[in-house]
Motif scaffolding. Sequence first.
Motif, PDB file in Angstrom:
ATOM      1  N   HIS A  25       7.053  16.104  97.107  1.00 38.18           N
ATOM      2  CA  HIS A  25       6.019  15.065  97.131  1.00 38.18           C
ATOM      3  C   HIS A  25       4.630  15.672  96.946  1.00 38.18           C
ATOM      4  O   HIS A  25       3.771  15.067  96.302  1.00 38.18           O
ATOM      5  CB  HIS A  25       6.082  14.283  98.449  1.00 38.18           C
ATOM      6  N   GLN A  26       4.417  16.874  97.491  1.00 31.98           N
ATOM      7  CA  GLN A  26       3.129  17.535  97.316  1.00 31.98           C
ATOM      8  C   GLN A  26       2.914  17.915  95.847  1.00 31.98           C
ATOM      9  O   GLN A  26       1.808  17.791  95.315  1.00 31.98           O
ATOM     10  CB  GLN A  26       3.055  18.787  98.205  1.00 31.98           C
ATOM     11  N   ASP A  27       3.976  18.379  95.197  1.00 33.68           N
ATOM     12  CA  ASP A  27       3.888  18.715  93.771  1.00 33.68           C
ATOM     13  C   ASP A  27       3.538  17.472  92.938  1.00 33.68           C
ATOM     14  O   ASP A  27       2.714  17.530  92.018  1.00 33.68           O
ATOM     15  CB  ASP A  27       5.212  19.305  93.278  1.00 33.68           C
ATOM     16  N   LEU A  28       4.173  16.348  93.272  1.00 38.14           N
ATOM     17  CA  LEU A  28       3.883  15.107  92.552  1.00 38.14           C
ATOM     18  C   LEU A  28       2.445  14.649  92.790  1.00 38.14           C
ATOM     19  O   LEU A  28       1.778  14.168  91.883  1.00 38.14           O
ATOM     20  CB  LEU A  28       4.863  14.006  92.977  1.00 38.14           C
ATOM     21  N   ALA A  29       1.985  14.808  94.035  1.00 31.08           N
ATOM     22  CA  ALA A  29       0.600  14.437  94.363  1.00 31.08           C
ATOM     23  C   ALA A  29      -0.374  15.250  93.521  1.00 31.08           C
ATOM     24  O   ALA A  29      -1.349  14.719  92.988  1.00 31.08           O
ATOM     25  CB  ALA A  29       0.332  14.643  95.849  1.00 31.08           C
ATOM     26  N   GLY A  30      -0.107  16.547  93.387  1.00 31.38           N
ATOM     27  CA  GLY A  30      -0.970  17.397  92.575  1.00 31.38           C
ATOM     28  C   GLY A  30      -0.925  17.030  91.103  1.00 31.38           C
ATOM     29  O   GLY A  30      -1.948  17.053  90.415  1.00 31.38           O
ATOM     30  N   SER A  31       0.253  16.635  90.621  1.00 29.06           N
ATOM     31  CA  SER A  31       0.402  16.284  89.207  1.00 29.06           C
ATOM     32  C   SER A  31      -0.365  15.009  88.852  1.00 29.06           C
ATOM     33  O   SER A  31      -0.902  14.884  87.753  1.00 29.06           O
ATOM     34  CB  SER A  31       1.886  16.096  88.870  1.00 29.06           C
ATOM     35  N   PHE A  32      -0.427  14.060  89.790  1.00 29.66           N
ATOM     36  CA  PHE A  32      -1.088  12.781  89.520  1.00 29.66           C
ATOM     37  C   PHE A  32      -2.550  12.754  89.965  1.00 29.66           C
ATOM     38  O   PHE A  32      -3.242  11.767  89.720  1.00 29.66           O
ATOM     39  CB  PHE A  32      -0.323  11.638  90.199  1.00 29.66           C
ATOM     40  N   SER A  33      -3.009  13.820  90.613  1.00 28.64           N
ATOM     41  CA  SER A  33      -4.400  13.862  91.059  1.00 28.64           C
ATOM     42  C   SER A  33      -5.338  13.796  89.863  1.00 28.64           C
ATOM     43  O   SER A  33      -5.219  14.570  88.907  1.00 28.64           O
ATOM     44  CB  SER A  33      -4.647  15.155  91.854  1.00 28.64           C
ATOM     45  N   GLY A  34      -6.270  12.840  89.888  1.00 31.62           N
ATOM     46  CA  GLY A  34      -7.197  12.660  88.776  1.00 31.62           C
ATOM     47  C   GLY A  34      -6.646  11.830  87.645  1.00 31.62           C
ATOM     48  O   GLY A  34      -7.363  11.478  86.716  1.00 31.62           O
ATOM     49  N   ILE A  35      -5.351  11.514  87.701  1.00 26.80           N
ATOM     50  CA  ILE A  35      -4.728  10.684  86.669  1.00 26.80           C
ATOM     51  C   ILE A  35      -4.471   9.287  87.227  1.00 26.80           C
ATOM     52  O   ILE A  35      -4.867   8.283  86.631  1.00 26.80           O
ATOM     53  CB  ILE A  35      -3.407  11.311  86.169  1.00 26.80           C
ATOM     54  N   ASP A  36      -3.801   9.246  88.360  1.00 23.31           N
ATOM     55  CA  ASP A  36      -3.566   7.974  89.063  1.00 23.31           C
ATOM     56  C   ASP A  36      -3.649   8.286  90.556  1.00 23.31           C
ATOM     57  O   ASP A  36      -2.666   8.744  91.157  1.00 23.31           O
ATOM     58  CB  ASP A  36      -2.198   7.395  88.697  1.00 23.31           C
ATOM     59  N   ASN A  37      -4.821   8.088  91.136  1.00 17.95           N
ATOM     60  CA  ASN A  37      -5.038   8.449  92.540  1.00 17.95           C
ATOM     61  C   ASN A  37      -4.194   7.625  93.500  1.00 17.95           C
ATOM     62  O   ASN A  37      -3.911   8.072  94.614  1.00 17.95           O
ATOM     63  CB  ASN A  37      -6.521   8.324  92.897  1.00 17.95           C
TER      64      ASN A  37
END
Length: 203
Positions: free
Chosen positions: A107-119
């Motif tokens: 979940h942390q990896d996914l959060a980093g991947s979407f940061s700045g793209i879809d908050n």
Amino acid sequence: MEFFAKTRFLSTAGLITASILAASSLVQPLSSTAQELPTSPNQAKPIDPSNPNVLRPVDQENNLLSMPGGQRLMEDAQKAVSAQNYTVAVKKLQEARQVFNQLSNFHQDLAGSFSGIDNRIADSQRKKALEAAQLRDEATYRLALVHRAQNQPELAVPLLVQIIRSQQPTRDLGQKAYQQLFELGFVDSPYPRPRAEQPSTKQ
């Protein structure tokens, strides 16, 4: 002398078992929430091997790599502790730690991947990562208590230190972990300090 030593050990093991039972109440609200989710009569059927391109949602209730899957392992461990079957309890708690740790990382990896793209997605995944990390630390604490009940402080101490590093000493679980270290004699200063020992704030 031997009688008193055995009596003292059994008393300590009993106290630790009681602590584990009390600790289990921390995850009860999460389990009850998961069980209250409505089931739809139109729930997707399992994938058809002859048509693998037809996708279906992951069944969280029966999936081991999920919050409910990790919570089931915690419940199994609790039953084993109640029956004083510490070998099974250790195995189940180790598996629960692994499940929750993997969930937290994913979940942390996914959060980093979407940061700045879809908050919105990033915040949701970050919240799930924190929830999984909290459950991982709870499983770790229970595992340390089981090792104490087995008179294996050498296995309990590293787990307790991990909890303090993850939770910080100011949080409830961090303080509980430190108290265990204090009772084991691994540290010699209580925390938080007794009121009488706290420094005065008067000028």
